[in-house]
Design a protein around this motif. Sequence first.
Motif, short mmCIF file in Angstrom:
data_model
loop_
_atom_site.label_atom_id
_atom_site.label_comp_id
_atom_site.label_asym_id
_atom_site.label_seq_id
_atom_site.Cartn_x
_atom_site.Cartn_y
_atom_site.Cartn_z
N UNK A 24 0.56 -0.79 -0.07
CA UNK A 24 0.15 -0.15 0.43
C UNK A 24 1.05 1.56 -0.24
N UNK A 25 0.33 2.59 0.05
CA UNK A 25 0.71 3.62 -0.25
C UNK A 25 -0.11 4.54 0.07
N UNK A 26 0.08 5.98 0.35
CA UNK A 26 -0.79 6.87 0.44
C UNK A 26 -1.11 7.65 -0.94
N UNK A 27 -2.07 8.03 -0.97
CA UNK A 27 -2.69 9.13 -1.81
C UNK A 27 -2.05 10.22 -1.70
N UNK A 28 -2.38 11.10 -1.95
CA UNK A 28 -2.63 12.79 -1.79
C UNK A 28 -3.47 12.99 -0.54
N UNK A 29 -4.40 12.27 -0.46
CA UNK A 29 -5.19 12.89 0.64
C UNK A 29 -4.09 12.58 2.14
N UNK A 30 -3.40 11.34 1.84
CA UNK A 30 -3.11 10.75 3.07
C UNK A 30 -3.99 9.70 3.52
N UNK A 31 -4.72 9.11 2.85
CA UNK A 31 -5.33 7.49 2.55
C UNK A 31 -4.78 6.34 1.53
#
Length: 127
Positions: A24-31
């Motif tokens: 997993x990774x974090x998207x621009x909103x931190x999700x």
Amino acid sequence: LAEHRVDALSRMTSNCLIRHPNGTALDASGRKVPAWETVGEFPCRLAGPSRGAASSRSQSPPGGEWEQGVRVLHLPHDTQRLRDGAVVEMTEGESAGTFWVVIEAGPADQRTAYRLPAKATTKPEGW
């Protein structure tokens, strides 16, 4: 064998991008979203099932059984690093913009093309 490999490659008039799920990774909103490892871009051909092969596979999720249509993804015979569950985005050709999941990515001897059963899917999250 070499002559047949050249013939098979000449019919691969589409292109695709193949990636594996990779944590997993974090998207621009931190999700948290799925992360993807790029395997590569390849010439390819998306075909119907081979003569005598099944054109669908039975699925038995909770709530009932149903049939999932299966196509055959043709890649160059020497393609490496593929595994079950790899996601394929058709980037050029008649099926451009569609996504497919590899069902089985097993080895084979003396192949003219790497032929993989695949089923349609939607664009994965985090792609």
